[in-house]
Design a protein around this motif. Sequence first.
Motif, PDB file in Angstrom:
ATOM      1  N   THR A 268       0.857  -1.192   0.000  1.00 21.82           N
ATOM      2  CA  THR A 268       0.000   0.000   0.000  1.00 21.82           C
ATOM      3  C   THR A 268       0.886   1.233   0.000  1.00 21.82           C
ATOM      4  N   TYR A 269       0.342   2.352  -0.261  1.00 24.64           N
ATOM      5  CA  TYR A 269       1.118   3.582  -0.354  1.00 24.64           C
ATOM      6  C   TYR A 269       0.221   4.737   0.075  1.00 24.64           C
ATOM      7  N   LEU A 270       0.824   5.904   0.240  1.00 26.02           N
ATOM      8  CA  LEU A 270       0.074   7.103   0.643  1.00 26.02           C
ATOM      9  C   LEU A 270      -0.051   8.032  -0.554  1.00 26.02           C
ATOM     10  N   SER A 271      -1.253   8.509  -0.762  1.00 24.65           N
ATOM     11  CA  SER A 271      -1.486   9.343  -1.940  1.00 24.65           C
ATOM     12  C   SER A 271      -1.874  10.761  -1.521  1.00 24.65           C
ATOM     13  N   TRP A 272      -1.056  11.769  -1.927  1.00 26.41           N
ATOM     14  CA  TRP A 272      -1.284  13.161  -1.568  1.00 26.41           C
ATOM     15  C   TRP A 272      -2.543  13.692  -2.238  1.00 26.41           C
ATOM     16  N   PRO A 273      -2.785  13.426  -3.508  1.00 28.14           N
ATOM     17  CA  PRO A 273      -4.017  13.925  -4.116  1.00 28.14           C
ATOM     18  C   PRO A 273      -5.263  13.328  -3.440  1.00 28.14           C
ATOM     19  N   GLN A 274      -5.191  12.035  -3.065  1.00 27.90           N
ATOM     20  CA  GLN A 274      -6.363  11.439  -2.430  1.00 27.90           C
ATOM     21  C   GLN A 274      -6.638  12.039  -1.052  1.00 27.90           C
ATOM     22  N   ALA A 275      -5.547  12.453  -0.416  1.00 27.02           N
ATOM     23  CA  ALA A 275      -5.739  13.075   0.901  1.00 27.02           C
ATOM     24  C   ALA A 275      -6.595  14.342   0.769  1.00 27.02           C
ATOM     25  N   GLY A 276      -6.420  15.055  -0.389  1.00 27.32           N
ATOM     26  CA  GLY A 276      -7.268  16.189  -0.751  1.00 27.32           C
ATOM     27  C   GLY A 276      -7.365  17.241   0.332  1.00 27.32           C
ATOM     28  N   GLN A 277      -8.575  17.366   0.910  1.00 25.96           N
ATOM     29  CA  GLN A 277      -8.815  18.432   1.858  1.00 25.96           C
ATOM     30  C   GLN A 277      -8.336  18.074   3.263  1.00 25.96           C
ATOM     31  N   HIS A 278      -7.830  16.837   3.433  1.00 21.35           N
ATOM     32  CA  HIS A 278      -7.492  16.443   4.809  1.00 21.35           C
ATOM     33  C   HIS A 278      -6.034  16.060   4.934  1.00 21.35           C
ATOM     34  N   PRO A 279      -5.141  17.069   4.791  1.00 26.48           N
ATOM     35  CA  PRO A 279      -3.703  16.739   4.905  1.00 26.48           C
ATOM     36  C   PRO A 279      -3.373  16.201   6.296  1.00 26.48           C
ATOM     37  N   GLY A 280      -4.160  16.556   7.298  1.00 28.92           N
ATOM     38  CA  GLY A 280      -3.872  16.071   8.656  1.00 28.92           C
ATOM     39  C   GLY A 280      -3.869  14.561   8.711  1.00 28.92           C
ATOM     40  N   VAL A 281      -4.864  13.905   8.061  1.00 27.39           N
ATOM     41  CA  VAL A 281      -4.929  12.442   8.043  1.00 27.39           C
ATOM     42  C   VAL A 281      -3.682  11.878   7.330  1.00 27.39           C
ATOM     43  N   PHE A 282      -3.329  12.552   6.227  1.00 29.01           N
ATOM     44  CA  PHE A 282      -2.176  12.125   5.439  1.00 29.01           C
ATOM     45  C   PHE A 282      -0.903  12.112   6.285  1.00 29.01           C
ATOM     46  N   TRP A 283      -0.653  13.257   6.974  1.00 24.74           N
ATOM     47  CA  TRP A 283       0.573  13.340   7.783  1.00 24.74           C
ATOM     48  C   TRP A 283       0.514  12.401   8.982  1.00 24.74           C
ATOM     49  N   HIS A 284      -0.709  12.178   9.489  1.00 20.23           N
ATOM     50  CA  HIS A 284      -0.849  11.239  10.587  1.00 20.23           C
ATOM     51  C   HIS A 284      -0.425   9.836  10.134  1.00 20.23           C
ATOM     52  N   ASN A 285      -0.875   9.481   8.913  1.00 20.64           N
ATOM     53  CA  ASN A 285      -0.507   8.171   8.372  1.00 20.64           C
ATOM     54  C   ASN A 285       1.009   8.055   8.148  1.00 20.64           C
ATOM     55  N   VAL A 286       1.588   9.195   7.731  1.00 21.71           N
ATOM     56  CA  VAL A 286       3.043   9.172   7.520  1.00 21.71           C
ATOM     57  C   VAL A 286       3.736   8.929   8.849  1.00 21.71           C
ATOM     58  N   ARG A 287       3.267   9.606   9.856  1.00 20.76           N
ATOM     59  CA  ARG A 287       3.860   9.443  11.172  1.00 20.76           C
ATOM     60  C   ARG A 287       3.776   7.984  11.623  1.00 20.76           C
ATOM     61  N   ARG A 288       2.563   7.398  11.414  1.00 26.64           N
ATOM     62  CA  ARG A 288       2.403   5.993  11.821  1.00 26.64           C
ATOM     63  C   ARG A 288       3.394   5.100  11.070  1.00 26.64           C
ATOM     64  N   ALA A 289       3.534   5.428   9.792  1.00 28.25           N
ATOM     65  CA  ALA A 289       4.468   4.625   9.002  1.00 28.25           C
ATOM     66  C   ALA A 289       5.892   4.777   9.516  1.00 28.25           C
ATOM     67  N   LEU A 290       6.234   6.001   9.916  1.00 25.85           N
ATOM     68  CA  LEU A 290       7.592   6.223  10.412  1.00 25.85           C
ATOM     69  C   LEU A 290       7.797   5.586  11.783  1.00 25.85           C
ATOM     70  N   GLU A 291       6.687   5.474  12.510  1.00 26.62           N
ATOM     71  CA  GLU A 291       6.816   4.916  13.847  1.00 26.62           C
ATOM     72  C   GLU A 291       6.960   3.398  13.836  1.00 26.62           C
ATOM     73  N   THR A 292       6.432   2.757  12.782  1.00 17.91           N
ATOM     74  CA  THR A 292       6.419   1.299  12.791  1.00 17.91           C
ATOM     75  C   THR A 292       7.830   0.734  12.814  1.00 17.91           C
ATOM     76  N   GLY A 293       7.897  -0.507  13.284  1.00 17.64           N
ATOM     77  CA  GLY A 293       9.203  -1.199  13.311  1.00 17.64           C
ATOM     78  C   GLY A 293       9.591  -1.677  11.934  1.00 17.64           C
ATOM     79  N   ASP A 294      10.376  -2.730  11.977  1.00 22.99           N
ATOM     80  CA  ASP A 294      10.959  -3.168  10.720  1.00 22.99           C
ATOM     81  C   ASP A 294      10.175  -4.273  10.025  1.00 22.99           C
ATOM     82  N   THR A 295       9.304  -4.959  10.730  1.00 19.00           N
ATOM     83  CA  THR A 295       8.661  -6.120  10.129  1.00 19.00           C
ATOM     84  C   THR A 295       7.582  -5.695   9.157  1.00 19.00           C
ATOM     85  N   PRO A 296       7.592  -6.161   7.938  1.00 19.77           N
ATOM     86  CA  PRO A 296       6.661  -5.707   6.916  1.00 19.77           C
ATOM     87  C   PRO A 296       5.217  -5.952   7.314  1.00 19.77           C
TER      88      PRO A 296
END
Length: 948
Positions: free
Chosen positions: A907-935
């Motif tokens: 899966t991936y994160l899509s900036w255009p799909q985030a549209g009017q809600h960049p907060g959700v987008f950045w939140h998802n990025v944060r979660r992704a950055l927080e995760t460990g190493d196991t896929p």
Amino acid sequence: MPTMGGLIVFLVSLLQLINPSLAYSLKNCSIDYSDDPLADVFVSCFSRKLVTVPDDIPRAAVSVLLSNNHLEKISRGDFNRMSKLRVLHLTDNHIAHVDDGSFIDLVVLRKLYMDQNKLTNLSASIFQGLSNLTILSLTSNKIEFMHPSAFRFLSSLQTLLLDSNSLRQIIDIHPVLLLPHLHNLTIGDNLFSSFQTKDLPLNMSSGLKMLDVSSKHLQKFSITTPIFPQIQVINFFRCANNLKWDIPDKTLVRSITQLYFNSPGMSFVEIQKVLQSLDSLMHLKLNYVSRWIRKGLLAMICKIPKLRKLDLSYNHLHNFTVNLIACSQLSELDLTNTYLTELPKGSVESMKRLTSLIVGTNWLTKVPDDIRSLYSLEILDLRGNLISDLSCEDFLNTTRLMNLCLIDNRIAKLQGCVFEHLSDLKVLDLSHNLLWTFGGTFKTGLQKLEFLDLSKNFLTNLQRGDFQDLRSLKRLNVTSDYISRVKHNTFDGLNNLETLLLSLPLYYESNFKGLRHLENLTIYFKIRDTFQNPPPAWNNETLFHLTSMKVFKVVCSGDHYGLPFDVPTDMLETMRHLEDFTAINVYISAPDPETFWYNPRLKSLKLGMTDLSNLDPGMFDPITKLQALDFSESNLKSLDFLAQANLPALRSLKLRGNKIMVINEMVFQSLPALTYLDLNDNPFTCDCSNAGFIQWVKSNNQTQVVNAYQYRCSFPVAEQGNMLLDFDIQTCRTDINFLCFISSTCLVLLTLLMSFIYHFLRWQLVYTVHIFLAFLYDNRKGKKGAAHHYDAFVSYNIHNEDWVFQEMLPVLEGEQGWRLCLHHRDFQPGKPIIENITDAIYGSRKTICVISRRYLQSEWCSREIQMASFRLFDEKKDVLILLFLEDIPAWQLSPYYRMRKLVKRRTYLSWPQAGQHPGVFWHNVRRALETGDTPAENTDLLTGPAEL
Ligand SMILES: *[C@@H]1O[C@H](CO)[C@@H](O)[C@H](O)[C@H]1NC(C)=O
Ligand SMILES: *[C@@H]1O[C@H](CO)[C@@H](O)[C@H](O)[C@H]1NC(C)=O
Ligand SMILES: *[C@@H]1O[C@H](CO)[C@@H](O)[C@H](O)[C@H]1NC(C)=O
Ligand SMILES: *[C@@H]1O[C@H](CO)[C@@H](O)[C@H](O)[C@H]1NC(C)=O
Ligand SMILES: *[C@@H]1O[C@H](CO)[C@@H](O)[C@H](O)[C@H]1NC(C)=O
């Protein structure tokens, strides 16, 4: 059988030890092939237009033939170290000078032939070293001076031929006469006009037995001193008409037993005197002396009491009676070529002691009647007459006859009784007659006959039992061009036959069952032009029990019309001892591989007029003892069949007149015993494809390639007519050209490979490079599991820099507090970019890819992705975070198929799909950055696949 091969190799090397230069290719000469590997080395340089003695004659040579060349001198060193040479032929050259000591190494030389040269004088040391010489021929030179010491080295000399030179004085031969073993001396046709023993020292005595002083110039022959106590033979082959013979004392010539005249070299009165003085005469040879005979010489001859052998050949006897009636003492009479139409009755009748009578080449029409009373006759030769009939009385009383020769007469048929009484006859030759039938001739009598030749007649039929009484016959020749029928059991009774030559019609019923001792069989087939049906090949009914066969030869003449005519395998099957097989125009194409399965003793194989281009090397499997192979004129294009053939004993290989252009010298490794190779008349290609072969011909010291230095190029056109061995193989070796050739070839190949790889496999290649780099990195820096400098490495395209700096950095670094690595900001200057990237990726926990169309097109960016995805796949660490800045349809993603694969799997994160809600987008990025190493851990946190 490795031991066998080893043994052969051992024997071969042993042979070379014995005879170090036994065989190799000679520039102008060839070494004769002999069946015996230890046989003497015979070198032939006959008629090669040689101007000097070749320097490559093997030192082990036993016989050297240099006749018929243009040699002008013999130099010291020409025959250096030839310490085995026994015979040297230098006949018919232009030799005018021989260096002193030229023959000094020829210590075992026995025969030296230097006739027909231009020698004018013999120096004192010319023959130095020739202490074992027995025969020296110097006939037909221009010798006018012989140094008195010239012959002092020739202590073993027995025969000296000095005729047809320019010697003037008898005293010149004085040193010759002192040689202790000299028996034969010819000094005829020199310039002396008399031979008188009084010109020689009085007190000398010579052991001479044969003397020829005859010459056109000779006027006087006089023996007045006891100089030749042992002389037996005097020759007057060439004499003028007025020779005077002066021998006052008969006892001085009482040892003379043989006298030869080749012309009436003296008056009739003189010859009478001569004959009267030779009381011991036993053998008289008088050719071309019709003049004397017309005057009545024969009557005179018959009075010589001890005369035994009289040769009157080449005299005109036809106009006068051959009255030898008083010559009853003779045992041998030769009347060859004497123009006789008949031997008049009574002419030889009285010669009751005659054992040999030769009346060849005359015009006799019947066997002379007188022969009937020659009871002692053992040899009768009537060849070359016009005899058409043999009667039953002709040989009635010559019961001791052992050898009867009737070659070349007009005999058409034989009656059964003709040879009835010849119970001692051993040899009967009736070849070259008109015989078409011989009735029962060979059914009775002739019980001791061993040799019968009936060839070159008009025989058409051979019947059962035709030869049934010839119990002792060993050799039979019944070849005939007209044979049409050979019946069953024709050869019954020939229990001792060893050699048989016969013609067979295509249809025959013959049965060779009884020929238990037959060792040598030659069969001629003739296919007629009118022949239309398929050849019956070999009669299946024919029983061949030829268990003793050693030599088998089949020759077929005429056109096969493309039909097979092979020797049946079951015929060869009975010949378990066969050693030699020849088939000419028999097989149309290569025989079956099984053909020689039962002939393991085969030593020599020759197939002629056969297309062997499709030869199966399996044919050689059963015949590993093969020593000689002759496949001349067989349409062979290569020698490759030899590479697979197991022929450890093969010594001679003849491949004349084939179509071999290129030879791979490696095939000779499979022929360890090869010493003789004949490749004459092949269309060689003179280019680098033959370089190895050329090199091998010149350098190998085992195999002689016969006449190799005379082989010419047929290809390429530019080389046509040049010598094969003159081709410069240096150009094919490790010089600049060759290197250039190799490197440009490599370059071309590499380029081809590269473009291929680039075209089809570039992704894999680049990936491999990075895996390699990553691997290096891991090993070098030991960064695996080490602490990370950054939380994430951000990979982006320069065109998306605005977004990264304005949207992303403030949120992730400012609000969320991650430490990011950006290559424009954090890359160390001066470090190679790939290393910077590697460092950045491995120095960060995660890699964020900011994906846009531009990003995908940028080379460096995709490398970054590769590196990161390597970590993903290889280290099983989930390091990639894909941020799509644009919606990219699947078909646009397909050139970046790996990216597509990633997108499909993850899966991936899509900036255009985030549209009017960049907060959700950045939140998802944060979660992704927080995760460990196991896929597996983070599959739920993403926004899910877009409709790509
Ligand atoms: C050659 O002659 C020498 C003596 O001159 C003798 O010892 C030797 O046996 C001879 N060799 C042959 C092969 O005759
Ligand atoms: C010598 O001459 C005789 C008669 O010509 C011949 O038979 C004999 O072989 C010769 N001997 C030698 C040693 O050549
Ligand atoms: C042989 O005789 C014939 C006549 O009988 C005669 O013409 C001829 O010249 C004679 N030939 C010789 C060689 O004497
Ligand atoms: C040949 O021998 C027979 C006896 O066998 C005899 O009658 C006849 O006279 C002989 N012929 C001659 C020519 O001697
Ligand atoms: C016939 O064969 C024999 C071999 O045994 C040979 O010696 C002879 O020369 C042959 N005859 C002809 C005319 O070739």
